[in-house]
Scaffold this active site. Structure first.
Site, short mmCIF file in Angstrom:
data_model
loop_
_atom_site.label_atom_id
_atom_site.label_comp_id
_atom_site.label_asym_id
_atom_site.label_seq_id
_atom_site.Cartn_x
_atom_site.Cartn_y
_atom_site.Cartn_z
N LYS A 7 -2.73 7.39 -6.45
CA LYS A 7 -3.38 8.65 -6.07
C LYS A 7 -2.89 9.80 -6.95
O LYS A 7 -3.68 10.62 -7.43
CB LYS A 7 -3.12 8.95 -4.59
CG LYS A 7 -3.76 7.94 -3.66
CD LYS A 7 -3.43 8.15 -2.20
CE LYS A 7 -4.09 7.08 -1.34
NZ LYS A 7 -3.84 7.23 0.11
N GLN A 65 0.40 9.25 4.03
CA GLN A 65 0.20 7.82 3.77
C GLN A 65 0.57 6.99 4.99
O GLN A 65 1.60 7.20 5.62
CB GLN A 65 1.06 7.39 2.57
CG GLN A 65 0.75 6.00 2.05
CD GLN A 65 -0.64 5.84 1.49
OE1 GLN A 65 -1.27 6.81 1.08
NE2 GLN A 65 -1.15 4.63 1.49
N ASP A 123 -8.62 12.35 4.27
CA ASP A 123 -8.69 10.95 4.71
C ASP A 123 -9.85 10.73 5.67
O ASP A 123 -10.25 9.59 5.93
CB ASP A 123 -7.39 10.58 5.43
CG ASP A 123 -6.40 9.83 4.53
OD1 ASP A 123 -5.19 9.90 4.79
OD2 ASP A 123 -6.86 9.14 3.59
N1 LIG Z 1 -3.42 7.93 4.54
C1 LIG Z 1 -3.95 6.73 4.20
N2 LIG Z 1 -3.21 5.63 4.28
C2 LIG Z 1 -3.77 4.42 3.97
C3 LIG Z 1 -5.10 4.34 3.52
C4 LIG Z 1 -5.86 5.54 3.47
O1 LIG Z 1 -7.07 5.54 3.14
N3 LIG Z 1 -5.24 6.70 3.82
N4 LIG Z 1 -5.65 3.13 3.11
C5 LIG Z 1 -4.78 1.96 2.90
C6 LIG Z 1 -4.14 1.85 1.53
N5 LIG Z 1 -4.82 2.50 0.43
C7 LIG Z 1 -4.85 3.86 0.42
O2 LIG Z 1 -3.88 4.50 0.65
C8 LIG Z 1 -5.12 1.83 -0.77
C9 LIG Z 1 -5.08 0.44 -0.88
C10 LIG Z 1 -5.30 -0.19 -2.12
C11 LIG Z 1 -5.57 0.57 -3.24
C12 LIG Z 1 -5.78 -0.03 -4.58
O3 LIG Z 1 -6.00 0.68 -5.55
N6 LIG Z 1 -5.66 -1.37 -4.67
C13 LIG Z 1 -5.75 -2.01 -5.98
C14 LIG Z 1 -4.51 -2.89 -6.22
C15 LIG Z 1 -3.27 -2.03 -6.11
C16 LIG Z 1 -2.01 -2.91 -6.29
O4 LIG Z 1 -1.77 -3.34 -7.42
O5 LIG Z 1 -1.36 -3.21 -5.26
C17 LIG Z 1 -7.00 -2.89 -6.04
O6 LIG Z 1 -7.44 -3.34 -4.95
O7 LIG Z 1 -7.49 -3.11 -7.16
C18 LIG Z 1 -5.63 1.94 -3.13
C19 LIG Z 1 -5.39 2.58 -1.92
C20 LIG Z 1 -3.66 1.98 3.93
N7 LIG Z 1 -3.03 3.28 4.03
#
Ligand SMILES: Nc1nc2c(c(=O)[nH]1)N[C@@H](CN(C=O)c1ccc(C(=O)N[C@@H](CCC(=O)O)C(=O)O)cc1)CN2
Length: 285
Positions: A53, A97, A120
């Protein structure tokens, strides 16, 4: 025939390009969108997401603050920081988060974030507006799911969408957004007795259950669109979705990979929400 891949990375890059152009225009008016991210504790996955982020903010020209607090931080200390950020003019969006350490009440923290800075889309007022169909900041992952489906050229109106999972941050809101697109939505969850039978009826299957490789080809109607929201870290350190990609891609229609599918879209929708909040906060929309 192997399914076509819905690349969240490609779609995300396209949308971020538009966001970057809009930010440049705002900056020319001395408006710099600002995002504050608060991370409590040392959860490894959360640290990756927060870093993603922060990097997205820098890449797109946003002002960014990341507050990394120790796991022992009290609820009161966290609420005090949120209050300070609510009043900070350089900050248009705030997110804390998740998950938070168990001694902190997540609902209290989410409720403390100003509705207008809730990028969010978790605040009850934003959730309520989503339910009744009024304008609101949308939760990032659900909004990213819908954007991916649309940009894959899939018509949702009249289609049968099956959502597996009923979490507050994905399952419930994505079901509402699918309804908003005039899909007929079935929501499955841990107490659903005939999940595979219902899943096989889906034209569009959205899976958000947090169980690695749980959904195999027996859950998928040939040609159905499959959106995998899963984000599971395996013992070997690799990421796996909730869908057994190798088996399902042989029967499904367009399918999202993990990584590289919904994940990047979550970040991009967060940037989009922050841009929207900034424009609203400065009376530009
Ligand atoms: N306050 C928040 N917490 C959480 C959220 C949210 O929307 N708001 N969602 C999830 C986690 N999440 C955002 O924070 C999130 C998960 C995955 C990715 C992402 O870019 N994944 C990549 C791989 C990343 C890696 O190497 O591990 C992909 O899928 O290609 C971004 C954001 C829970 N918490």
């Amino acid at each position: 025939m192997t399914a076509s891949i819905i690349s969240g990375k490609k779609v995300s890059d396209e949308i971020r390009g538009s966001i970057s152009d809009e930010v440049k225009e705002l900056v020319s008016k001395n408006v710099v969108p600002g995002l504050a991210v608060v991370l409590v504790g040392e959860d490894a996955a959360s640290q990756v997401y927060v870093r993603n982020k922060e990097k997205a903010c820098h890449d797109l020209g946003f002002y960014s603050e990341v507050h990394r607090l120790p796991a022992e931080t009290s609820e009161q200390q966290l609420l005090a920081l949120v209050d300070t950020l609510n009043q900070q003019d350089t900050i248009d969006g705030i997110l804390v988060q998740l998950p938070l350490p168990s001694h902190i009440n997540e609902k209290s923290v989410i409720n403390a974030i100003s509705v207008h800075k809730d990028v969010d889309g978790f605040h009850p007022v934003n959730v309520g507006n989503l339910v009744i169909g009024d304008d609101s900041l949308l939760p990032c992952t659900p909004a990213g799911v819908i954007e991916l489906i649309k940009r894959a050229g899939v018509e949702l109106s009249g289609k049968h969408a099956v959502v597996i999972g009923r979490s507050n941050i994905v399952g419930k809101p994505v079901s509402l957004l699918l309804q908003r697109e005039n899909a007929t939505v079935t929501m499955c969850h841990s107490r659903t007795s005939n999940m595979a039978e219902l899943a096989r009826q889906a034209d569009v299957l959205v899976v958000a259950i947090g169980r690695a490789n749980f959904i195999d080809s027996s859950y998928v109607k040939p040609g159905a669109v499959v959106i995998d929201v899963g984000m599971n870290r395996l013992e070997n350190g690799k990421l796996a979705g909730d869908v057994d990609f190798e088996s399902v891609k042989e029967v499904s229609g367009p399918i999202t990979p993990v990584p590289g599918g919904v994940g990047p879209m979550t970040i991009t929708m967060l940037m989009k929400n922050t841009l929207t909040a900034a424009k609203r906060n400065h009376g530009l929309v």
